[in-house]
Scaffold this motif. Sequence first.
Motif, PDB file in Angstrom:
ATOM      1  N   VAL A 133       1.051  -0.842   0.096  1.00 22.14           N
ATOM      2  CA  VAL A 133      -0.187  -0.849  -0.433  1.00 22.14           C
ATOM      3  C   VAL A 133       0.873   1.410   0.212  1.00 22.14           C
ATOM      4  O   VAL A 133       1.937   1.889   1.217  1.00 22.14           O
ATOM      5  CB  VAL A 133      -0.726   0.231   1.662  1.00 22.14           C
ATOM      6  N   TYR A 134       0.751   2.073  -0.981  1.00 21.32           N
ATOM      7  CA  TYR A 134       2.009   2.985  -1.596  1.00 21.32           C
ATOM      8  C   TYR A 134       0.582   4.418  -1.984  1.00 21.32           C
ATOM      9  O   TYR A 134      -0.452   4.880  -2.143  1.00 21.32           O
ATOM     10  CB  TYR A 134       2.752   3.086  -2.567  1.00 21.32           C
ATOM     11  N   PHE A 135       1.477   5.429  -1.191  1.00 24.89           N
ATOM     12  CA  PHE A 135       0.456   7.061  -1.282  1.00 24.89           C
ATOM     13  C   PHE A 135       2.041   7.500  -1.844  1.00 24.89           C
ATOM     14  O   PHE A 135       3.196   7.931  -1.636  1.00 24.89           O
ATOM     15  CB  PHE A 135      -0.222   7.331  -0.133  1.00 24.89           C
ATOM     16  N   GLN A 136       1.555   8.778  -3.081  1.00 25.65           N
ATOM     17  CA  GLN A 136       2.733   9.767  -3.188  1.00 25.65           C
ATOM     18  C   GLN A 136       2.317  11.173  -2.878  1.00 25.65           C
ATOM     19  O   GLN A 136       1.353  11.741  -3.348  1.00 25.65           O
ATOM     20  CB  GLN A 136       2.602   9.311  -4.644  1.00 25.65           C
ATOM     21  N   PRO A 137       3.340  11.499  -1.587  1.00 24.62           N
ATOM     22  CA  PRO A 137       2.445  12.792  -1.594  1.00 24.62           C
ATOM     23  C   PRO A 137       2.971  14.241  -2.394  1.00 24.62           C
ATOM     24  O   PRO A 137       1.521  14.951  -2.157  1.00 24.62           O
ATOM     25  CB  PRO A 137       3.534  13.390  -0.408  1.00 24.62           C
ATOM     26  N   SER A 138       3.636  13.832  -3.226  1.00 19.84           N
ATOM     27  CA  SER A 138       3.408  14.888  -4.547  1.00 19.84           C
ATOM     28  C   SER A 138       2.033  15.433  -4.812  1.00 19.84           C
ATOM     29  O   SER A 138       2.394  16.487  -5.510  1.00 19.84           O
ATOM     30  CB  SER A 138       4.543  14.708  -5.492  1.00 19.84           C
ATOM     31  N   GLU A 139       1.208  14.567  -4.854  1.00 18.66           N
ATOM     32  CA  GLU A 139      -0.276  14.648  -5.761  1.00 18.66           C
ATOM     33  C   GLU A 139      -0.837  14.809  -5.226  1.00 18.66           C
ATOM     34  O   GLU A 139      -1.098  16.692  -5.830  1.00 18.66           O
ATOM     35  CB  GLU A 139      -0.175  13.162  -5.865  1.00 18.66           C
ATOM     36  N   PRO A 140      -0.926  14.751  -3.809  1.00 22.32           N
ATOM     37  CA  PRO A 140      -2.267  16.074  -2.745  1.00 22.32           C
ATOM     38  C   PRO A 140      -1.410  17.501  -2.769  1.00 22.32           C
ATOM     39  O   PRO A 140      -2.007  18.382  -2.670  1.00 22.32           O
ATOM     40  CB  PRO A 140      -2.032  14.828  -1.200  1.00 22.32           C
ATOM     41  N   LEU A 141       0.044  17.352  -2.085  1.00 20.26           N
ATOM     42  CA  LEU A 141       0.796  17.980  -2.676  1.00 20.26           C
ATOM     43  C   LEU A 141       0.284  19.908  -3.245  1.00 20.26           C
ATOM     44  O   LEU A 141       0.445  20.853  -3.431  1.00 20.26           O
ATOM     45  CB  LEU A 141       1.932  17.999  -2.688  1.00 20.26           C
ATOM     46  N   LYS A 142      -0.406  19.165  -4.473  1.00 17.88           N
ATOM     47  CA  LYS A 142      -0.705  20.032  -6.189  1.00 17.88           C
ATOM     48  C   LYS A 142      -1.901  20.461  -5.234  1.00 17.88           C
ATOM     49  O   LYS A 142      -2.281  21.159  -5.422  1.00 17.88           O
ATOM     50  CB  LYS A 142      -1.042  19.471  -7.385  1.00 17.88           C
ATOM     51  N   LEU A 143      -2.427  19.440  -5.016  1.00 21.45           N
ATOM     52  CA  LEU A 143      -4.407  20.339  -4.666  1.00 21.45           C
ATOM     53  C   LEU A 143      -3.796  21.333  -3.439  1.00 21.45           C
ATOM     54  O   LEU A 143      -4.744  22.383  -2.841  1.00 21.45           O
ATOM     55  CB  LEU A 143      -4.953  19.238  -3.561  1.00 21.45           C
ATOM     56  N   LEU A 144      -3.218  21.118  -2.244  1.00 20.34           N
ATOM     57  CA  LEU A 144      -2.816  21.593  -1.030  1.00 20.34           C
ATOM     58  C   LEU A 144      -2.472  23.584  -1.459  1.00 20.34           C
ATOM     59  O   LEU A 144      -2.769  24.113  -0.898  1.00 20.34           O
ATOM     60  CB  LEU A 144      -1.860  21.291   0.079  1.00 20.34           C
ATOM     61  N   LEU A 145      -1.369  23.152  -2.112  1.00 18.74           N
ATOM     62  CA  LEU A 145      -0.493  24.338  -3.259  1.00 18.74           C
ATOM     63  C   LEU A 145      -1.604  25.565  -3.520  1.00 18.74           C
ATOM     64  O   LEU A 145      -2.041  26.523  -3.524  1.00 18.74           O
ATOM     65  CB  LEU A 145       0.250  24.233  -3.977  1.00 18.74           C
ATOM     66  N   LEU A 146      -2.197  24.797  -4.496  1.00 18.19           N
ATOM     67  CA  LEU A 146      -3.676  25.614  -5.644  1.00 18.19           C
ATOM     68  C   LEU A 146      -4.295  25.980  -3.898  1.00 18.19           C
ATOM     69  O   LEU A 146      -5.078  27.077  -3.950  1.00 18.19           O
ATOM     70  CB  LEU A 146      -4.685  24.423  -5.696  1.00 18.19           C
ATOM     71  N   ILE A 147      -5.214  25.429  -3.182  1.00 15.75           N
ATOM     72  CA  ILE A 147      -5.863  25.825  -2.065  1.00 15.75           C
ATOM     73  C   ILE A 147      -4.959  27.002  -1.583  1.00 15.75           C
ATOM     74  O   ILE A 147      -5.614  28.150  -1.507  1.00 15.75           O
ATOM     75  CB  ILE A 147      -5.999  24.921  -0.448  1.00 15.75           C
ATOM     76  N   TYR A 148      -4.004  26.840  -1.135  1.00 18.14           N
ATOM     77  CA  TYR A 148      -2.684  27.669  -0.220  1.00 18.14           C
ATOM     78  C   TYR A 148      -2.904  29.173  -1.004  1.00 18.14           C
ATOM     79  O   TYR A 148      -3.605  30.090  -0.626  1.00 18.14           O
ATOM     80  CB  TYR A 148      -1.821  27.568   0.256  1.00 18.14           C
ATOM     81  N   LEU A 149      -2.729  28.777  -2.238  1.00 20.66           N
ATOM     82  CA  LEU A 149      -2.741  30.275  -3.063  1.00 20.66           C
ATOM     83  C   LEU A 149      -3.437  30.984  -3.077  1.00 20.66           C
ATOM     84  O   LEU A 149      -3.777  31.915  -3.920  1.00 20.66           O
ATOM     85  CB  LEU A 149      -1.960  29.347  -4.557  1.00 20.66           C
ATOM     86  N   ALA A 150      -4.818  29.797  -3.582  1.00 25.87           N
ATOM     87  CA  ALA A 150      -5.786  30.780  -3.776  1.00 25.87           C
ATOM     88  C   ALA A 150      -6.224  31.759  -2.179  1.00 25.87           C
ATOM     89  O   ALA A 150      -6.759  32.534  -2.802  1.00 25.87           O
ATOM     90  CB  ALA A 150      -7.612  29.834  -3.864  1.00 25.87           C
ATOM     91  N   ALA A 151      -6.351  30.583  -1.685  1.00 24.67           N
ATOM     92  CA  ALA A 151      -6.925  30.944  -0.104  1.00 24.67           C
ATOM     93  C   ALA A 151      -6.197  32.719   0.330  1.00 24.67           C
ATOM     94  O   ALA A 151      -6.726  33.727   0.386  1.00 24.67           O
ATOM     95  CB  ALA A 151      -6.696  30.169   1.097  1.00 24.67           C
ATOM     96  N   TYR A 152      -4.071  32.726  -0.184  1.00 25.51           N
ATOM     97  CA  TYR A 152      -3.685  33.659  -0.036  1.00 25.51           C
ATOM     98  C   TYR A 152      -4.376  34.983  -0.728  1.00 25.51           C
ATOM     99  O   TYR A 152      -4.393  36.063  -0.655  1.00 25.51           O
ATOM    100  CB  TYR A 152      -2.644  33.422  -0.166  1.00 25.51           C
ATOM    101  N   LEU A 153      -3.883  34.627  -2.034  1.00 27.69           N
ATOM    102  CA  LEU A 153      -4.560  35.587  -2.946  1.00 27.69           C
ATOM    103  C   LEU A 153      -6.108  36.226  -3.055  1.00 27.69           C
ATOM    104  O   LEU A 153      -5.590  37.794  -3.265  1.00 27.69           O
ATOM    105  CB  LEU A 153      -3.594  34.893  -4.483  1.00 27.69           C
ATOM    106  N   ALA A 154      -6.573  35.338  -2.512  1.00 24.87           N
ATOM    107  CA  ALA A 154      -8.772  36.313  -2.058  1.00 24.87           C
ATOM    108  C   ALA A 154      -8.056  37.207  -1.697  1.00 24.87           C
ATOM    109  O   ALA A 154      -8.809  37.617  -1.740  1.00 24.87           O
ATOM    110  CB  ALA A 154      -9.539  34.944  -2.468  1.00 24.87           C
ATOM    111  N   GLY A 155      -7.137  36.959  -0.324  1.00 25.09           N
ATOM    112  CA  GLY A 155      -7.611  37.453   0.311  1.00 25.09           C
ATOM    113  C   GLY A 155      -6.286  39.396   0.713  1.00 25.09           C
ATOM    114  O   GLY A 155      -6.809  39.956   1.579  1.00 25.09           O
ATOM    115  N   SER A 156      -5.768  38.981  -0.828  1.00 27.09           N
ATOM    116  CA  SER A 156      -5.018  40.149  -0.796  1.00 27.09           C
ATOM    117  C   SER A 156      -4.856  40.461  -2.354  1.00 27.09           C
ATOM    118  O   SER A 156      -4.594  40.971  -3.634  1.00 27.09           O
ATOM    119  CB  SER A 156      -3.454  39.560  -0.715  1.00 27.09           C
ATOM    120  N   ARG A 157      -6.667  40.370  -2.796  1.00 28.64           N
ATOM    121  CA  ARG A 157      -6.629  40.804  -4.554  1.00 28.64           C
ATOM    122  C   ARG A 157      -7.410  41.889  -4.269  1.00 28.64           C
ATOM    123  O   ARG A 157      -6.519  42.831  -5.492  1.00 28.64           O
ATOM    124  CB  ARG A 157      -8.709  40.517  -4.581  1.00 28.64           C
TER     125      ARG A 157
END
Length: 804
Positions: free
Chosen positions: A168-192
């Motif tokens: 059973v294996y999991f590739q952390p770089s895959e959810p990291l894409k999602l988490l980076l997009l969430i972080y960027l969207a939240a941060y950039l929306a607050g500084s729009r």
Amino acid sequence: MDNPNPASSSVERQLFWLGSITILLAAISLTIAPAVREHQWGVPLNWGHWFGVVIWFMGGWLILHFLQKGLPQHDPFLFPVAWTLTGIGLCTIWRLSAYHGIRQSVWLGIIISIFLLSLRNANILKFIQQYKYIWLFTGLVLTALTLIFGRNPSGSDLPRLWLGCCGVYFQPSEPLKLLLLIYLAAYLAGSRQVLSARENTRDLVSLLAPTALMSSLAIGILVIQRDLGTASIFFFLYAMQIYLATERRRTILIGGLGMVIGLLLGYTLFDVVRLRVDAWLNPWLDPSGRSYQIVQSLIAIANGGIFGRGVGLGSPSLVPVAHSDFIYAAFAEESGLFGSLAILGLLSLLVGRTISVAMLAKDEFQRILAAGFAAYFGGQSLLIIGGNLRLLPLTGVTLPFVSYGGSSLLVSYFMLALILRISASPNTQPGTLKNPQPYLYLAGIIFTGIGFAALASGWFAVIRAPVLLNRTDNPRRAINDRYVLRGGLYDQHDNPIVLTSGKPGAYQRVSYYPPLSVILGYSDAIYGQSALEKSLDEWLRGYRGYSTSEQAWNHLLYGMPPPGLDIRLTIDLDLQRLADNTLGKYTGAIVVLNTKSGEILSLASHPGFDANTIEQDWKSLIKDPRSPFLDRAIQGQYPFGDLGSYFFPAGVESIHLEKAAQAPFISENKFKLSKPTLIQPIALAYAVAALENDGTRPPLRLISTVKIPQKGWVTFQSDDVPVQILDPREAQTRWISLSQGDTPGWQLIRTIANEPPSMVTWFIGGSKPDWTGTPIAIVILLEEDNPALAQQMGTTLLNKLLVP
């Protein structure tokens, strides 16, 4: 709860059932593929993939039911499109590997549960926005842990990008894409507001610094891991989200320039990047080595053509890692250009509807987040599809919703759940979008890339297909030979010389008279083809001799051509045995032909090889100094001395055998003489034939008839025509002068110096003017100084042919 939109619900149901029917037909085709391939029902069928198909269908039905009841205002296109892509990928993975198919099916079952839970959570968007730093930090830590505890399910010597154990294996770089997009969207929306102020450059830089730092950390970890394909996706996603937030087009230019600089640095610093770029720039330089993947990918797409080979009937497993990195090429081989365009069309619809959802979102966070997901779906799809099509260097990323990989599939469906939540917002008035241009630019970039991918797919599937499929490193032709009966070669009395034996799936080429192998050639899965087997390949494979409708019908049903056609040669097998026995262990050649018709009755070349044992003997044959692969009768070039004054006083060029180069059994280069003082035994034989034929060289003939379905044996048409090389009276005079004496036929013997210190001996003979039977000419060439032996051999053949 809002009332559902009946029109939207109907569209979604129709799309779901259309996708279900498509996957059902694919599953049925995959089940019966073994029977179709072997043209019989008494073979084991494929059933395992139905486990995955049932999970796919039942899960899709549950999700559809929930969406129409629980989220009635959601976009009706997104789920059916993504679910159809997953069904296509699942069937393709099962077709390639049952092991990976089982694992993907289990992952799909887990993902269905997570997907439904995500859809049920009405506060999920607020939750992920509120804890953006925690999510990104967790993703960075998990990805960094692979530097210490990383594993690779495919082998310990490969990049260790996974965490896990015990299968059973999991590739952390895959959810990291999602988490980076969430972080960027939240941060950039607050500084729009600050970000959109074009004049405040200093504030803009200071505000973007944290995002650049966090993104650089993520990319840096991936570079250390040498997961450079994922790193390039991160860079692309960061550049696109910054552009969406700042609305500054220079961001795209800077991002593009940064990717080029990164590629150059990667080329300089990393061997893997250098190898992939070199293979991308010139894959034909080392097609069996570092460029093997891309070359086989292009051949697979070419093999699919327009309509494809049929589900389960191609050979996509010849492309390494076809279930993941090259799943687009694998699907294209069996579904053709139509299937490729269907994949690209579904991806276009998915990206287009996601961008539409983003533009109608109720707030800035949801808008940037949904657009980031669209950039991910489109950008990563183009990166891997472009690698399959040689539009871009190869990367190790997955095709969203399609490729094998539980981590990738889970992340894709979590993104889809968030998009559906955004599209189903209860706020009937979407947020104000003052400037839609950045979102339209994003759509334009992705759609342009998909357009190039469609053009490239058509280029390799149609325009370049003949060249790619005829390459010697295309093993699919050899695989087809195991399932499609190859035509046989017979002598003029219908005695078999070379046939295909065995059962479908295990057909083998068998030579019933191995001494002719050097003349007729070989057709081998490893070493390809040569001589007659190569030049007549289209007839022997069934590519020619059938009507267009018959070809299309067989291609549609079986993904293969119809059975090959039998060919009758002018060779007389009894005379051939006599010639081979006469030549024996000596190095040389014998040509016997009918001087009236030009039919070749016998062609002997010694030493030779046995086509039945070509694989076992290959290494010793290529090292043999006696050159057993050289067809001395046709390819050998030897000095002719004063023989030219007897048979071609105007020079060897007057024989004009270069005109016979179009004859299907002789490639053009075999008649190109390196010196005007050299001649091939077969050319000399035809010059002798002109002497007995009123000075006219008869047309070259080795192939007599071909057996056409519904027509029977039909004369094989050759482009060669008779050529006048001697004045008729002069030819008659010389023939009579050579025919003096009481021997059964006339004869002439010469020993001529070859390249020092070797010598060659010629025997030339034929029938006399008063002979009433079949007029013949005999040419014997010995690579030694032995006129007595040559005369003995020639006399043996003349007595056999001319003594009643």
